[in-house]
Design a protein around this motif. Structure first.
Motif, PDB file in Angstrom:
ATOM      1  N   ALA A 176      -5.336   2.438  -0.583  1.00 49.15           N
ATOM      2  CA  ALA A 176      -4.330   2.877  -1.555  1.00 49.15           C
ATOM      3  C   ALA A 176      -4.787   2.577  -2.979  1.00 49.15           C
TER       4      ALA A 176
ATOM      5  N   ALA B 222       0.837  -1.208   0.000  1.00 48.53           N
ATOM      6  CA  ALA B 222       0.000   0.000   0.000  1.00 48.53           C
ATOM      7  C   ALA B 222       0.869   1.254   0.000  1.00 48.53           C
ATOM      8  N   THR B 223       1.923   1.241   0.799  1.00 47.82           N
ATOM      9  CA  THR B 223       2.828   2.393   0.857  1.00 47.82           C
ATOM     10  C   THR B 223       3.483   2.636  -0.497  1.00 47.82           C
TER      11      THR B 223
ATOM     12  N   ALA C 143      -7.642   4.972  -3.968  1.00 50.69           N
ATOM     13  CA  ALA C 143      -7.131   6.315  -4.257  1.00 50.69           C
ATOM     14  C   ALA C 143      -6.555   6.427  -5.664  1.00 50.69           C
ATOM     15  N   ARG C 144      -6.048   5.316  -6.170  1.00 51.66           N
ATOM     16  CA  ARG C 144      -5.458   5.324  -7.515  1.00 51.66           C
ATOM     17  C   ARG C 144      -6.371   4.727  -8.569  1.00 51.66           C
TER      18      ARG C 144
ATOM     19  N   GLY D 148       0.973   4.017  -2.851  1.00 54.44           N
ATOM     20  CA  GLY D 148       0.685   5.392  -2.468  1.00 54.44           C
ATOM     21  C   GLY D 148       1.779   6.362  -2.885  1.00 54.44           C
ATOM     22  N   GLU D 149       2.999   5.858  -2.986  1.00 49.29           N
ATOM     23  CA  GLU D 149       4.135   6.683  -3.409  1.00 49.29           C
ATOM     24  C   GLU D 149       4.289   6.712  -4.925  1.00 49.29           C
TER      25      GLU D 149
END
Length: 176
Positions: A140, A103-104, A143-144, A107-108
């Motif tokens: 995540a 997820a990180t 969001a994308r 998210g990046e």
């Protein structure tokens, strides 16, 4: 292009190494000619960066992966600039920690063109794993605009290669 395992059926597929991780492994090797190490390193870097940057789909289904493999995967995802589908289904040893790491990375901005993620796995008792239930991973992806969906019927091997060949998509075959 797709990355297809053409290795031994049933063998665990390893995560591709980043060029830096490959160099760390290479430093443990002994070469007759000292300059060969730099040549091998350069060839690997060129090959893996080209292969991963062209891959549209990667499937690591039923590989027995743990969070360690996810940690390695998030390191190569930034190289996967054309990746659209990533299948991690049926890796029942993955946990919420692996999901959080993934997820990180998402998210990046890793794998910027990713549209589908297969992440379903159940325990021996038929319950969804903590990886599959991960709220941070779901957030995540939402969001994308990444669809979280099991890739039912997706398997590794040459049959998939033949199907893609009929669709005239380039395939990158890598055996690790």
């Amino acid at each position: 292009a797709d990355i297809i395992d053409v290795g031994t059926p049933g063998a665990k597929m390893l995560v591709p190494l980043t060029p830096t991780a490959f160099d760390e492994q290479l430093n443990k090797c002994v070469f007759t000619n000292g300059t060969d190490s730099a040549i091998v390193s350069g060839l690997y870097r060129k090959t893996i960066e080209e292969a991963l940057s062209q891959a549209h789909e990667m499937r690591f289904v039923k590989q027995g992966w743990t969070d360690d493999e996810i940690a390695e995967l998030v390191n190569v995802l930034p190289l996967c600039t054309e990746l659209r589908r990533l299948a991690l289904d049926d890796n029942e040893k993955l946990t919420a920690n692996g999901a959080k790491a993934l997820a990180t990375a998402l998210g990046e901005g890793a794998a910027p063109k990713l549209t589908h993620l297969g992440h379903q796995a159940t325990t021996a008792r038929g319950k969804l794993t903590s990886f599959a239930r991960s709220q941070p991973l779901a957030a995540a992806c939402a969001a994308r605009g990444i669809v979280l969906k099991p890739f039912a019927g997706m398997t590794l091997g040459l049959a998939g290669t033949a199907m893609r060949a009929r669709r005239k998509q380039p395939t990158v075959a890598i055996a690790f």
